[in-house]
Design a protein around this motif. Structure first.
Motif, PDB file in Angstrom:
ATOM      1  N   GLU A 146      29.573  -9.178 -43.649  1.00  0.00           N
ATOM      2  CA  GLU A 146      28.130  -9.425 -43.681  1.00  0.00           C
ATOM      3  C   GLU A 146      27.611  -9.808 -42.300  1.00  0.00           C
ATOM      4  OE1 GLU A 146      24.976 -12.614 -45.645  1.00  0.00           O
ATOM      5  OE2 GLU A 146      26.967 -12.355 -46.549  1.00  0.00           O
ATOM      6  N   PHE A 147      28.382 -10.659 -41.599  1.00  0.00           N
ATOM      7  CA  PHE A 147      27.972 -11.073 -40.259  1.00  0.00           C
ATOM      8  C   PHE A 147      28.002  -9.885 -39.298  1.00  0.00           C
ATOM      9  CE2 PHE A 147      29.021 -12.803 -36.021  1.00  0.00           C
ATOM     10  CZ  PHE A 147      27.888 -13.574 -35.821  1.00  0.00           C
ATOM     11  N   ALA A 148      29.039  -9.047 -39.425  1.00  0.00           N
ATOM     12  CA  ALA A 148      29.141  -7.866 -38.560  1.00  0.00           C
ATOM     13  C   ALA A 148      27.947  -6.946 -38.775  1.00  0.00           C
ATOM     14  CB  ALA A 148      30.447  -7.122 -38.842  1.00  0.00           C
ATOM     15  N   ALA A 149      27.540  -6.805 -40.030  1.00  0.00           N
ATOM     16  CA  ALA A 149      26.375  -5.965 -40.322  1.00  0.00           C
ATOM     17  C   ALA A 149      25.114  -6.567 -39.707  1.00  0.00           C
ATOM     18  CB  ALA A 149      26.218  -5.811 -41.832  1.00  0.00           C
ATOM     19  N   ALA A 150      25.009  -7.892 -39.750  1.00  0.00           N
ATOM     20  CA  ALA A 150      23.845  -8.564 -39.165  1.00  0.00           C
ATOM     21  C   ALA A 150      23.813  -8.355 -37.652  1.00  0.00           C
ATOM     22  CB  ALA A 150      23.874 -10.058 -39.495  1.00  0.00           C
ATOM     23  N   VAL A 151      24.993  -8.398 -37.023  1.00  0.00           N
ATOM     24  CA  VAL A 151      25.064  -8.176 -35.576  1.00  0.00           C
ATOM     25  C   VAL A 151      24.647  -6.751 -35.241  1.00  0.00           C
ATOM     26  CG1 VAL A 151      26.616  -8.039 -33.590  1.00  0.00           C
ATOM     27  CG2 VAL A 151      26.823  -9.944 -35.192  1.00  0.00           C
ATOM     28  N   ARG A 152      25.166  -5.778 -35.985  1.00  0.00           N
ATOM     29  CA  ARG A 152      24.800  -4.374 -35.735  1.00  0.00           C
ATOM     30  C   ARG A 152      23.297  -4.181 -35.891  1.00  0.00           C
ATOM     31  NH1 ARG A 152      29.264  -3.574 -38.848  1.00  0.00           N
ATOM     32  NH2 ARG A 152      27.972  -3.051 -40.650  1.00  0.00           N
ATOM     33  N   ASN A 153      22.755  -4.781 -36.930  1.00  0.00           N
ATOM     34  CA  ASN A 153      21.325  -4.657 -37.179  1.00  0.00           C
ATOM     35  C   ASN A 153      20.517  -5.283 -36.041  1.00  0.00           C
ATOM     36  OD1 ASN A 153      18.723  -6.111 -38.525  1.00  0.00           O
ATOM     37  ND2 ASN A 153      19.108  -4.103 -39.459  1.00  0.00           N
ATOM     38  N   ALA A 154      20.965  -6.443 -35.559  1.00  0.00           N
ATOM     39  CA  ALA A 154      20.264  -7.123 -34.468  1.00  0.00           C
ATOM     40  C   ALA A 154      20.339  -6.313 -33.181  1.00  0.00           C
ATOM     41  CB  ALA A 154      20.857  -8.519 -34.258  1.00  0.00           C
ATOM     42  N   ILE A 155      21.484  -5.711 -32.930  1.00  0.00           N
ATOM     43  CA  ILE A 155      21.626  -4.878 -31.728  1.00  0.00           C
ATOM     44  C   ILE A 155      20.605  -3.751 -31.738  1.00  0.00           C
ATOM     45  CG2 ILE A 155      23.140  -3.178 -30.613  1.00  0.00           C
ATOM     46  CD1 ILE A 155      25.505  -5.005 -31.291  1.00  0.00           C
ATOM     47  N   ASP A 156      20.439  -3.097 -32.882  1.00  0.00           N
ATOM     48  CA  ASP A 156      19.494  -1.984 -32.984  1.00  0.00           C
ATOM     49  C   ASP A 156      18.039  -2.447 -32.973  1.00  0.00           C
ATOM     50  OD1 ASP A 156      21.498  -0.080 -33.115  1.00  0.00           O
ATOM     51  OD2 ASP A 156      21.608  -0.120 -35.305  1.00  0.00           O
ATOM     52  N   ARG A 157      17.801  -3.666 -33.460  1.00  0.00           N
ATOM     53  CA  ARG A 157      16.434  -4.117 -33.690  1.00  0.00           C
ATOM     54  C   ARG A 157      15.838  -4.937 -32.553  1.00  0.00           C
ATOM     55  NH1 ARG A 157      15.417  -8.552 -36.306  1.00  0.00           N
ATOM     56  NH2 ARG A 157      17.512  -8.554 -37.182  1.00  0.00           N
ATOM     57  N   VAL A 158      16.622  -5.818 -31.921  1.00  0.00           N
ATOM     58  CA  VAL A 158      16.022  -6.758 -30.962  1.00  0.00           C
ATOM     59  C   VAL A 158      16.339  -6.441 -29.502  1.00  0.00           C
ATOM     60  CG1 VAL A 158      16.108  -8.576 -32.702  1.00  0.00           C
ATOM     61  CG2 VAL A 158      17.932  -8.445 -30.994  1.00  0.00           C
ATOM     62  N   LEU A 159      17.293  -5.551 -29.260  1.00  0.00           N
ATOM     63  CA  LEU A 159      17.622  -5.227 -27.871  1.00  0.00           C
ATOM     64  C   LEU A 159      16.829  -4.019 -27.398  1.00  0.00           C
ATOM     65  CD1 LEU A 159      21.521  -5.658 -27.656  1.00  0.00           C
ATOM     66  CD2 LEU A 159      19.714  -7.369 -27.359  1.00  0.00           C
ATOM     67  N   THR A 160      16.493  -4.016 -26.125  1.00  0.00           N
ATOM     68  CA  THR A 160      15.883  -2.827 -25.531  1.00  0.00           C
ATOM     69  C   THR A 160      16.969  -1.770 -25.386  1.00  0.00           C
ATOM     70  OG1 THR A 160      16.380  -3.432 -23.246  1.00  0.00           O
ATOM     71  CG2 THR A 160      14.342  -4.329 -24.197  1.00  0.00           C
ATOM     72  N   PRO A 161      16.602  -0.497 -25.230  1.00  0.00           N
ATOM     73  CA  PRO A 161      17.627   0.541 -25.036  1.00  0.00           C
ATOM     74  C   PRO A 161      18.552   0.224 -23.850  1.00  0.00           C
ATOM     75  CG  PRO A 161      15.523   1.551 -25.539  1.00  0.00           C
ATOM     76  CD  PRO A 161      15.246   0.083 -25.361  1.00  0.00           C
ATOM     77  N   HIS A 162      17.975  -0.291 -22.770  1.00  0.00           N
ATOM     78  CA  HIS A 162      18.798  -0.620 -21.597  1.00  0.00           C
ATOM     79  C   HIS A 162      19.773  -1.757 -21.917  1.00  0.00           C
ATOM     80  CE1 HIS A 162      19.984  -1.107 -17.454  1.00  0.00           C
ATOM     81  NE2 HIS A 162      19.601  -2.373 -17.458  1.00  0.00           N
ATOM     82  N   GLN A 163      19.280  -2.799 -22.571  1.00  0.00           N
ATOM     83  CA  GLN A 163      20.154  -3.911 -22.944  1.00  0.00           C
ATOM     84  C   GLN A 163      21.251  -3.436 -23.884  1.00  0.00           C
ATOM     85  OE1 GLN A 163      17.236  -6.578 -24.591  1.00  0.00           O
ATOM     86  NE2 GLN A 163      17.130  -7.824 -22.718  1.00  0.00           N
TER      87      GLN A 163
END
Length: 223
Positions: A146-163
């Protein structure tokens, strides 16, 4: 008064206190044969340091291949020589001059070996694809999944493409930061800043969802 040690001459101040590196600085800033001899001894020292560091990095050394190892060592020593000479004015005598100079070659050898090892490896800098979903796991791993899924989701949602591409290249693909900087025409500090900002966004997002996040660690040594 000057005494001679295994690392070269050591100048003694009044009262017998050593002034580490004072003679090295004097000789390296002199002219003629005195400076030439000091440069030769310094380069020999840096070669030994670079060779030692390369010998410690066995996996990278194998990736580079025996035919290129000597080139890496010599290039590292040459680059370290330039760095040492450009920073002579910053030497404060807190350690022996040879110890201070040695560190330049150690760092440069590690950088050059990583650069050569990655010279023919592809570094994907395109938009990062979604991370692979985890395989079904036992119940005891449900919380981790569940935590891994949350991390993946956060990577796609809150980071800029460059980040996102910087974070995935450095953390997931384990691309050495100096290699990534070369490929992007950037520098280590800029990439560290991007990674720091990306981690901050991820931490804030995960904390906002109620996930415990570990305390921020200092950057420490570079890879």
């Amino acid at each position: 008064m000057t005494e001679v040690s295994q690392d070269g001459p050591v100048c003694r101040q009044a009262g017998g206190a050593a002034a580490p590196g004072e003679d090295w600085i004097a000789e390296l800033t002199a002219t003629g044969p005195v400076r030439d001899d000091a440069l030769r001894r310094l380069h020999d020292l840096l070669l030994r340091a670079a060779r030692l560091q390369v010998s410690r990095m066995s996996a990278m050394r194998a990736a580079v291949g025996a035919a290129q190892v000597d080139d890496v060592i010599n290039l590292a020593a040459d680059e370290a020589m330039v760095a040492v000479l450009s920073k002579l004015s910053t030497f404060e005598g807190r350690s022996r001059f040879t110890t201070w100079a040695y560190k330049f070659a150690i760092l440069q050898a590690a950088v050059e070996l990583r650069r050569h090892a990655w010279s023919h490896r592809e570094v994907s800098l395109e938009a990062a694809p979604p991370l692979v979903e985890p395989r079904p796991s036992p119940d005891q791993y449900a919380e981790g999944a569940e935590f891994a899924a949350a991390v993946r989701n956060a990577i796609d949602r809150v980071l800029t493409p460059h980040q996102r591409r910087i974070a995935l290249a450095l953390i997931v693909d384990e691309v050495p930061i100096d290699v990534l900087a070369d490929r992007l025409g950037s520098n280590r500090n800029a990439l560290y800043k991007t990674l720091h900002d990306a981690r901050g966004r991820l931490r804030a997002d995960l904390a906002g969802q109620g996930y415990p996040v570990p305390p921020t660690r200092s950057r420490g040594g570079a890879r």
